[in-house]
Scaffold this motif. Structure first.
Motif, PDB file in Angstrom:
ATOM      1  N   THR A 156      52.420  35.050  38.188  1.00  0.00           N
ATOM      2  CA  THR A 156      52.497  35.213  36.739  1.00  0.00           C
ATOM      3  C   THR A 156      51.379  36.165  36.316  1.00  0.00           C
ATOM      4  OG1 THR A 156      50.975  33.391  36.350  1.00  0.00           O
ATOM      5  CG2 THR A 156      53.345  32.842  36.453  1.00  0.00           C
ATOM      6  N   ASP A 157      51.309  36.475  35.036  1.00  0.00           N
ATOM      7  CA  ASP A 157      50.197  37.302  34.537  1.00  0.00           C
ATOM      8  C   ASP A 157      48.862  36.622  34.839  1.00  0.00           C
ATOM      9  OD1 ASP A 157      51.917  39.243  33.599  1.00  0.00           O
ATOM     10  OD2 ASP A 157      51.924  38.475  31.541  1.00  0.00           O
ATOM     11  N   ARG A 158      48.807  35.324  34.651  1.00  0.00           N
ATOM     12  CA  ARG A 158      47.568  34.593  34.968  1.00  0.00           C
ATOM     13  C   ARG A 158      47.248  34.705  36.458  1.00  0.00           C
ATOM     14  NH1 ARG A 158      45.809  28.246  34.877  1.00  0.00           N
ATOM     15  NH2 ARG A 158      43.875  28.669  35.989  1.00  0.00           N
ATOM     16  N   GLY A 159      48.264  34.590  37.295  1.00  0.00           N
ATOM     17  CA  GLY A 159      48.071  34.708  38.731  1.00  0.00           C
ATOM     18  C   GLY A 159      47.505  36.067  39.112  1.00  0.00           C
ATOM     19  N   ARG A 160      47.992  37.128  38.474  1.00  0.00           N
ATOM     20  CA  ARG A 160      47.475  38.471  38.754  1.00  0.00           C
ATOM     21  C   ARG A 160      46.019  38.610  38.294  1.00  0.00           C
ATOM     22  NH1 ARG A 160      52.900  39.420  38.297  1.00  0.00           N
ATOM     23  NH2 ARG A 160      53.008  39.495  36.041  1.00  0.00           N
ATOM     24  N   ARG A 161      45.677  38.002  37.172  1.00  0.00           N
ATOM     25  CA  ARG A 161      44.275  38.034  36.711  1.00  0.00           C
ATOM     26  C   ARG A 161      43.368  37.249  37.665  1.00  0.00           C
ATOM     27  NH1 ARG A 161      46.820  37.121  31.784  1.00  0.00           N
ATOM     28  NH2 ARG A 161      46.227  34.922  31.807  1.00  0.00           N
ATOM     29  N   ASP A 162      43.821  36.066  38.077  1.00  0.00           N
ATOM     30  CA  ASP A 162      43.050  35.255  39.026  1.00  0.00           C
ATOM     31  C   ASP A 162      42.860  36.016  40.335  1.00  0.00           C
ATOM     32  OD1 ASP A 162      43.059  33.258  37.121  1.00  0.00           O
ATOM     33  OD2 ASP A 162      44.318  31.866  38.291  1.00  0.00           O
ATOM     34  N   LEU A 163      43.919  36.674  40.786  1.00  0.00           N
ATOM     35  CA  LEU A 163      43.843  37.431  42.036  1.00  0.00           C
ATOM     36  C   LEU A 163      42.851  38.577  41.923  1.00  0.00           C
ATOM     37  CD1 LEU A 163      44.711  38.159  44.888  1.00  0.00           C
ATOM     38  CD2 LEU A 163      46.671  39.376  43.888  1.00  0.00           C
ATOM     39  N   ALA A 164      42.841  39.269  40.815  1.00  0.00           N
ATOM     40  CA  ALA A 164      41.909  40.397  40.647  1.00  0.00           C
ATOM     41  C   ALA A 164      40.455  39.933  40.792  1.00  0.00           C
ATOM     42  CB  ALA A 164      42.128  41.073  39.296  1.00  0.00           C
ATOM     43  N   ALA A 165      40.129  38.817  40.182  1.00  0.00           N
ATOM     44  CA  ALA A 165      38.758  38.285  40.287  1.00  0.00           C
ATOM     45  C   ALA A 165      38.450  37.867  41.718  1.00  0.00           C
ATOM     46  CB  ALA A 165      38.580  37.105  39.332  1.00  0.00           C
ATOM     47  N   ALA A 166      39.400  37.209  42.361  1.00  0.00           N
ATOM     48  CA  ALA A 166      39.188  36.745  43.732  1.00  0.00           C
ATOM     49  C   ALA A 166      39.082  37.910  44.702  1.00  0.00           C
ATOM     50  CB  ALA A 166      40.325  35.815  44.147  1.00  0.00           C
ATOM     51  N   THR A 167      39.890  38.933  44.501  1.00  0.00           N
ATOM     52  CA  THR A 167      39.858  40.103  45.381  1.00  0.00           C
ATOM     53  C   THR A 167      38.492  40.766  45.330  1.00  0.00           C
ATOM     54  OG1 THR A 167      42.237  40.447  45.189  1.00  0.00           O
ATOM     55  CG2 THR A 167      40.917  42.349  45.868  1.00  0.00           C
ATOM     56  N   ALA A 168      37.938  40.895  44.150  1.00  0.00           N
ATOM     57  CA  ALA A 168      36.606  41.504  44.021  1.00  0.00           C
ATOM     58  C   ALA A 168      35.565  40.664  44.758  1.00  0.00           C
ATOM     59  CB  ALA A 168      36.232  41.642  42.543  1.00  0.00           C
ATOM     60  N   ALA A 169      35.661  39.344  44.634  1.00  0.00           N
ATOM     61  CA  ALA A 169      34.708  38.455  45.312  1.00  0.00           C
ATOM     62  C   ALA A 169      34.840  38.555  46.831  1.00  0.00           C
ATOM     63  CB  ALA A 169      34.923  37.016  44.850  1.00  0.00           C
ATOM     64  N   VAL A 170      36.078  38.547  47.320  1.00  0.00           N
ATOM     65  CA  VAL A 170      36.317  38.618  48.767  1.00  0.00           C
ATOM     66  C   VAL A 170      35.921  39.983  49.306  1.00  0.00           C
ATOM     67  CG1 VAL A 170      38.139  38.606  50.527  1.00  0.00           C
ATOM     68  CG2 VAL A 170      38.034  36.784  48.805  1.00  0.00           C
ATOM     69  N   ARG A 171      36.188  41.023  48.550  1.00  0.00           N
ATOM     70  CA  ARG A 171      35.796  42.372  48.981  1.00  0.00           C
ATOM     71  C   ARG A 171      34.280  42.456  49.164  1.00  0.00           C
ATOM     72  NH1 ARG A 171      38.715  45.722  45.617  1.00  0.00           N
ATOM     73  NH2 ARG A 171      40.380  45.646  47.135  1.00  0.00           N
ATOM     74  N   SER A 172      33.518  41.783  48.313  1.00  0.00           N
ATOM     75  CA  SER A 172      32.064  41.807  48.451  1.00  0.00           C
ATOM     76  C   SER A 172      31.631  41.152  49.764  1.00  0.00           C
ATOM     77  CB  SER A 172      31.380  41.131  47.252  1.00  0.00           C
ATOM     78  OG  SER A 172      31.545  39.724  47.297  1.00  0.00           O
ATOM     79  N   VAL A 173      32.339  40.104  50.167  1.00  0.00           N
ATOM     80  CA  VAL A 173      32.039  39.442  51.442  1.00  0.00           C
ATOM     81  C   VAL A 173      32.365  40.376  52.606  1.00  0.00           C
ATOM     82  CG1 VAL A 173      32.711  37.556  52.982  1.00  0.00           C
ATOM     83  CG2 VAL A 173      32.312  37.104  50.550  1.00  0.00           C
ATOM     84  N   GLU A 174      33.524  40.996  52.550  1.00  0.00           N
ATOM     85  CA  GLU A 174      33.911  41.906  53.629  1.00  0.00           C
ATOM     86  C   GLU A 174      32.964  43.103  53.700  1.00  0.00           C
ATOM     87  OE1 GLU A 174      37.776  44.501  54.790  1.00  0.00           O
ATOM     88  OE2 GLU A 174      38.099  42.343  54.522  1.00  0.00           O
ATOM     89  N   ASP A 175      32.566  43.623  52.548  1.00  0.00           N
ATOM     90  CA  ASP A 175      31.603  44.740  52.536  1.00  0.00           C
ATOM     91  C   ASP A 175      30.290  44.329  53.196  1.00  0.00           C
ATOM     92  OD1 ASP A 175      33.430  46.374  51.260  1.00  0.00           O
ATOM     93  OD2 ASP A 175      32.516  46.156  49.268  1.00  0.00           O
ATOM     94  N   ARG A 176      29.847  43.097  52.920  1.00  0.00           N
ATOM     95  CA  ARG A 176      28.618  42.593  53.536  1.00  0.00           C
ATOM     96  C   ARG A 176      28.779  42.461  55.051  1.00  0.00           C
ATOM     97  NH1 ARG A 176      27.330  37.254  51.103  1.00  0.00           N
ATOM     98  NH2 ARG A 176      28.192  36.311  52.954  1.00  0.00           N
ATOM     99  N   MET A 177      29.930  41.957  55.470  1.00  0.00           N
ATOM    100  CA  MET A 177      30.189  41.765  56.890  1.00  0.00           C
ATOM    101  C   MET A 177      30.215  43.105  57.639  1.00  0.00           C
ATOM    102  SD  MET A 177      33.492  39.929  58.698  1.00  0.00           S
ATOM    103  CE  MET A 177      34.682  41.151  58.145  1.00  0.00           C
ATOM    104  N   LEU A 178      30.763  44.124  57.003  1.00  0.00           N
ATOM    105  CA  LEU A 178      30.929  45.425  57.655  1.00  0.00           C
ATOM    106  C   LEU A 178      29.828  46.418  57.307  1.00  0.00           C
ATOM    107  CD1 LEU A 178      34.766  45.800  57.055  1.00  0.00           C
ATOM    108  CD2 LEU A 178      33.602  45.041  59.146  1.00  0.00           C
TER     109      LEU A 178
END
Length: 149
Positions: free
Chosen positions: A101-123
């Motif tokens: 849903t629209d809410r799901g896409r908003r939730d995903l955007a926030a989570a993607t940014a958070a997870v990307r920060s972890v992956e950036d740290r790992m790499l």
């Protein structure tokens, strides 16, 4: 006979190092997703739905490495919370395609940014050539293991 001769040398075991890496990655991801009210499985489900809208419960379970029953419980919660939508009846057979849903896409955007920060740290200490090599090697390992299935 000593334990050294019969056991695996953990510091040099690729399998052990992969498991240690996966465990550390999951813990870091859980840490950044928890404040967003998500788990790694919750995030992975949303990411899969963004890339493969209309996925079934079984497809999502396989893609997130959980049982169909666990995925069904998660999808019921996400549907109740307005994050995903599923038809009230299966169009054909028993498959209930799921979409964000629209809410799901908003939730995903926030989570993607958070997870990307972890992956950036790992790499962070790897240059692009090292990253490409790591991806190639990991894909090769997965392929080799699946050949035995």
């Amino acid at each position: 006979m000593s334990q050294e001769q019969t056991g695996v040398d953990l510091p040099t075991s690729i399998g052990y190092l992969l498991k240690e890496t996966a465990s550390a990655l999951r813990a870091a991801m859980e840490s950044v997703l928890r404040p967003l009210g998500m788990t790694v499985t919750h995030y992975a489900c949303l990411e899969l739905l963004a890339q493969r809208p209309g996925s079934s419960n079984s497809e999502l379970a396989r893609g997130t490495f959980v049982t169909r029953q666990s995925m069904n419980v998660l999808l019921q919660t996400l549907e109740r919370d307005g994050v995903v939508a599923r038809p009230s009846e299966a169009r054909t057979g028993r498959v209930m395609p799921t979409e964000l849903t629209d809410r799901g896409r908003r939730d995903l955007a926030a989570a993607t940014a958070a997870v990307r920060s972890v992956e950036d740290r790992m790499l962070g200490e790897l240059d692009e050539d090292d990253r490409a090599t790591a991806r190639r090697l990991l894909r090769s390992m997965v392929h080799a293991l699946r050949q035995g299935d």
